[in-house]
Design a protein around this motif. Structure first.
Motif, mmCIF file in Angstrom:
data_model
loop_
_atom_site.group_PDB
_atom_site.id
_atom_site.type_symbol
_atom_site.label_atom_id
_atom_site.label_comp_id
_atom_site.label_asym_id
_atom_site.label_seq_id
_atom_site.Cartn_x
_atom_site.Cartn_y
_atom_site.Cartn_z
ATOM 1 N N LYS A 146 -12.149 2.532 -13.852
ATOM 2 C CA LYS A 146 -12.738 3.836 -13.572
ATOM 3 C C LYS A 146 -11.756 4.922 -13.973
ATOM 4 O O LYS A 146 -10.543 4.734 -13.882
ATOM 5 C CB LYS A 146 -13.067 3.997 -12.081
ATOM 6 C CG LYS A 146 -14.163 3.097 -11.588
ATOM 7 C CD LYS A 146 -14.430 3.348 -10.111
ATOM 8 C CE LYS A 146 -15.493 2.372 -9.633
ATOM 9 N NZ LYS A 146 -15.590 2.387 -8.183
ATOM 10 N N ARG A 192 0.867 -1.188 0.000
ATOM 11 C CA ARG A 192 0.000 0.000 0.000
ATOM 12 C C ARG A 192 0.887 1.215 0.000
ATOM 13 O O ARG A 192 1.939 1.218 0.607
ATOM 14 C CB ARG A 192 -0.836 0.039 1.280
ATOM 15 C CG ARG A 192 -2.090 -0.725 1.226
ATOM 16 C CD ARG A 192 -2.830 -0.678 2.524
ATOM 17 N NE ARG A 192 -3.078 0.694 2.952
ATOM 18 C CZ ARG A 192 -3.764 1.023 4.010
ATOM 19 N NH1 ARG A 192 -4.259 0.100 4.790
ATOM 20 N NH2 ARG A 192 -3.962 2.274 4.321
ATOM 21 N N ASN A 247 -6.722 4.373 -6.222
ATOM 22 C CA ASN A 247 -7.833 5.151 -5.685
ATOM 23 C C ASN A 247 -9.030 4.200 -5.589
ATOM 24 O O ASN A 247 -8.928 3.176 -4.938
ATOM 25 C CB ASN A 247 -8.103 6.411 -6.495
ATOM 26 C CG ASN A 247 -6.985 7.438 -6.358
ATOM 27 O OD1 ASN A 247 -6.057 7.281 -5.576
ATOM 28 N ND2 ASN A 247 -7.072 8.496 -7.117
ATOM 29 N N SER A 248 -10.134 4.478 -6.264
ATOM 30 C CA SER A 248 -11.295 3.587 -6.172
ATOM 31 C C SER A 248 -11.444 2.670 -7.389
ATOM 32 O O SER A 248 -12.438 1.970 -7.521
ATOM 33 C CB SER A 248 -12.579 4.411 -5.992
ATOM 34 O OG SER A 248 -12.794 5.207 -7.140
ATOM 35 N N SER A 249 -10.463 2.680 -8.278
ATOM 36 C CA SER A 249 -10.553 1.826 -9.472
ATOM 37 C C SER A 249 -9.769 0.534 -9.273
ATOM 38 O O SER A 249 -8.837 0.472 -8.477
ATOM 39 C CB SER A 249 -10.036 2.573 -10.700
ATOM 40 O OG SER A 249 -8.643 2.719 -10.624
ATOM 41 N N ASN A 250 -10.173 -0.475 -10.024
ATOM 42 C CA ASN A 250 -9.493 -1.766 -9.995
ATOM 43 C C ASN A 250 -8.646 -1.920 -11.250
ATOM 44 O O ASN A 250 -9.078 -1.558 -12.338
ATOM 45 C CB ASN A 250 -10.521 -2.904 -9.977
ATOM 46 C CG ASN A 250 -11.345 -2.883 -8.721
ATOM 47 O OD1 ASN A 250 -10.832 -3.040 -7.627
ATOM 48 N ND2 ASN A 250 -12.641 -2.679 -8.871
ATOM 49 N N LEU A 268 -9.754 8.129 -13.188
ATOM 50 C CA LEU A 268 -9.251 8.775 -11.978
ATOM 51 C C LEU A 268 -9.422 10.286 -12.127
ATOM 52 O O LEU A 268 -9.036 10.855 -13.142
ATOM 53 C CB LEU A 268 -7.766 8.450 -11.783
ATOM 54 C CG LEU A 268 -7.376 6.967 -11.760
ATOM 55 C CD1 LEU A 268 -5.860 6.819 -11.710
ATOM 56 C CD2 LEU A 268 -8.028 6.259 -10.590
ATOM 57 N N ASP A 304 -3.303 0.238 -3.598
ATOM 58 C CA ASP A 304 -3.456 -0.830 -2.614
ATOM 59 C C ASP A 304 -3.366 -2.156 -3.364
ATOM 60 O O ASP A 304 -4.266 -2.513 -4.114
ATOM 61 C CB ASP A 304 -4.800 -0.709 -1.888
ATOM 62 C CG ASP A 304 -4.929 -1.689 -0.726
ATOM 63 O OD1 ASP A 304 -4.138 -2.663 -0.656
ATOM 64 O OD2 ASP A 304 -5.817 -1.478 0.111
ATOM 65 N N LYS A 356 -5.702 -1.960 -6.525
ATOM 66 C CA LYS A 356 -6.641 -0.841 -6.634
ATOM 67 C C LYS A 356 -5.835 0.449 -6.721
ATOM 68 O O LYS A 356 -4.818 0.584 -6.061
ATOM 69 C CB LYS A 356 -7.556 -0.772 -5.414
ATOM 70 C CG LYS A 356 -8.632 -1.828 -5.376
ATOM 71 C CD LYS A 356 -9.552 -1.632 -4.193
ATOM 72 C CE LYS A 356 -10.624 -0.640 -4.426
ATOM 73 N NZ LYS A 356 -11.698 -0.962 -5.318
ATOM 74 N N HIS A 388 -3.389 6.738 -4.737
ATOM 75 C CA HIS A 388 -3.194 5.745 -3.692
ATOM 76 C C HIS A 388 -3.344 4.355 -4.286
ATOM 77 O O HIS A 388 -4.331 4.055 -4.954
ATOM 78 C CB HIS A 388 -4.187 5.983 -2.551
ATOM 79 C CG HIS A 388 -4.012 7.346 -1.969
ATOM 80 N ND1 HIS A 388 -2.998 7.660 -1.104
ATOM 81 C CD2 HIS A 388 -4.679 8.501 -2.187
ATOM 82 C CE1 HIS A 388 -3.056 8.936 -0.792
ATOM 83 N NE2 HIS A 388 -4.072 9.480 -1.444
#
Length: 162
Positions: free
Chosen positions: A158, A115, A137-140, A160, A129, A135, A127
């Motif tokens: 998604k 991370r 941010n919120s995308s895969n 960014l 992870d 991931k 970010h």
């Protein structure tokens, strides 16, 4: 005299053969070439062109690009892409696109199990992870490690937004 002419002819032939070999040696595709050759990235390619970033992304790099698919762009609120592609919104488009690019080569193996944050070309952090898939941010990341001559592409689901 004949010998000198023959040597000049051979030398000239060698130079032409060497130039021909260089001209016919295919170069490895760069990030833009790969994206342009994949229909799933047609919106991204159009945006890169509108932003004037194609030559930059064809540069030496290395770059890591988190590339949203057409489907990812389509998931944005209605009119967002069309608005970003307007000439008067070029600065905003450049900011969005450069938020998907990191200077350096970050294959999936360097992200897996970790991370942290990576600084994008636009100067803001994303970010990452990699503890359960990867991931950003919120995308895969849906496909990883598409190798290019000047870096690597990771496909994301998604767009960014900085």
């Amino acid at each position: 005299m004949k010998r000198r002419s023959a040597l000049k002819a051979l030398a000239a032939f060698g130079a032409v053969a060497a130039l021909s070999a260089c001209a016919t040696t295919p170069r490895s595709p760069d990030i833009v070439d790969i994206a342009a050759g994949n229909d799933d990235f047609s919106t991204l390619v159009a945006a890169v062109g509108a932003a004037g970033l194609a030559e930059t992304l064809k540069g030496d790099g290395p770059f890591t690009v988190f590339a949203p698919t057409n489907e990812a762009f389509a998931a944005l609120p209605a009119g967002t892409v069309e608005n970003l592609l307007k000439p008067e919104n070029k600065d905003q488009l450049v900011a969005v696109l450069t938020y998907h690019v990191v200077a350096g080569n970050y294959p999936a193996s360097s992200l897996a199990g970790k991370r942290g944050a990576l600084t994008t070309v636009n100067g803001k952090n994303i970010h990452v992870d990699g503890r359960n898939g990867v991931k950003v941010n919120s995308s895969n990341v849906t496909a990883a490690d598409i190798r290019a001559s000047n870096g690597v592409i990771h496909v994301i689901d998604k767009v960014l937004l900085p």
